[in-house]
Scaffold this motif. Sequence first.
Motif, short mmCIF file in Angstrom:
data_model
loop_
_atom_site.label_atom_id
_atom_site.label_comp_id
_atom_site.label_asym_id
_atom_site.label_seq_id
_atom_site.Cartn_x
_atom_site.Cartn_y
_atom_site.Cartn_z
N ASP A 1 -1.28 -2.39 -12.19
CA ASP A 1 -2.53 -3.10 -12.48
C ASP A 1 -3.57 -2.81 -11.39
O ASP A 1 -4.73 -2.53 -11.68
CB ASP A 1 -2.29 -4.61 -12.56
N VAL A 2 -3.12 -2.90 -10.14
CA VAL A 2 -4.03 -2.65 -9.01
C VAL A 2 -4.54 -1.21 -9.03
O VAL A 2 -5.74 -0.95 -8.90
CB VAL A 2 -3.33 -2.95 -7.68
N LEU A 3 -3.64 -0.26 -9.22
CA LEU A 3 -4.04 1.15 -9.23
C LEU A 3 -4.94 1.47 -10.41
O LEU A 3 -5.87 2.29 -10.29
CB LEU A 3 -2.78 2.03 -9.27
N GLY B 1 0.81 -1.22 0.00
CA GLY B 1 0.00 0.00 0.00
C GLY B 1 0.84 1.26 0.00
O GLY B 1 0.52 2.24 -0.68
N ARG C 1 2.44 1.68 -3.50
CA ARG C 1 1.47 2.17 -4.49
C ARG C 1 1.15 3.64 -4.27
O ARG C 1 0.91 4.38 -5.23
CB ARG C 1 0.21 1.30 -4.45
N ASP D 1 1.62 -3.50 -9.31
CA ASP D 1 1.11 -2.33 -8.59
C ASP D 1 0.31 -1.43 -9.53
O ASP D 1 -0.76 -0.91 -9.16
CB ASP D 1 2.25 -1.53 -7.97
N ARG E 1 -7.04 -0.71 -11.87
CA ARG E 1 -8.36 -1.29 -11.57
C ARG E 1 -9.13 -0.44 -10.56
O ARG E 1 -10.36 -0.36 -10.61
CB ARG E 1 -8.19 -2.71 -11.03
N GLU E 2 -8.39 0.21 -9.66
CA GLU E 2 -9.04 1.08 -8.67
C GLU E 2 -9.47 2.41 -9.28
O GLU E 2 -10.19 3.18 -8.64
CB GLU E 2 -8.06 1.36 -7.52
N GLY E 3 -9.02 2.70 -10.50
CA GLY E 3 -9.35 3.97 -11.14
C GLY E 3 -8.49 5.11 -10.67
O GLY E 3 -8.87 6.28 -10.79
N SER E 4 -7.30 4.80 -10.10
CA SER E 4 -6.43 5.84 -9.57
C SER E 4 -5.50 6.43 -10.62
O SER E 4 -5.03 7.57 -10.48
CB SER E 4 -5.58 5.27 -8.43
#
Length: 275
Positions: A47-49, A10, A13, A45, A51-54
Amino acid sequence: MSDNQNLLAGQRRALILDEVRRRGGVRVSELTRILQVSDMTVRRDLDVLAREGSLEKVHGGAVPLSEGRTHEPGFEAKSALELSAKSDIARAAASLVVPGSAVALSGGTTTFAVARLLLEVPDLTVVTNSVRVADVFHDAAARPQGGQRTAPGPTVVLTGGVRTPSDALVGPVADAAISSLHFDVLFLGVHGISAEAGLSTPNIAEAETNRHFVRAARRVVVVADHTKWGTTGLSSFATLDQVDVLVTDAGLSAEVRAELADRLPELVIAGTGPG
């Protein structure tokens, strides 16, 4: 050991997001240096951000969300990215073409790499909206081999249209030319590909031209390196259900490979050898 190596996911990211917002975009290679972690860790990282729309994943890095969906890099900027992956993908894609086929190629640096290998396939009819792809065939025809004139090369049709930053011709003129034709196989480059948005591009006019390409093709082959997965451009132009083959590279994670293998008739991981 750097303090950054001990960061929790976390925290890492959050630092990535701060770099992207502060600098207006950052490359994967820069993030690996800053964070002193592996390339794959950074990509996970991102990919995660995404998907979160960040943020928005783009070729070789990430940009702020507001820019990513509409920003279209030029051909030269994209040419230097993922060279090894594009080479592997091009070889695998070109092997799908049989002599005498009617082949369509959309704009893009990966389809450009495919075009260079198609010079070895005889008796092709090639239709493209890419100025760069057309130049591959025209330049080869104008250059004698070993001082001798060669047999006639492929028949090449370049659509008209308005030129985009990636040197593709789009708009009503291109759409009309494509819609009147039929192709055995289409090699389609993409800005982004995802389960939710399908195939997408930042350019609305290019999306419409690509829709015409897809409708005119008997077989749709998407050529996209692993960095395109999870990226979403402004305009979607096809769903995954409309793709017959996806040719990508070994950088795609096992999890995503499994998901795509369930969704697509054929998934080709280039550069991994037989099987």
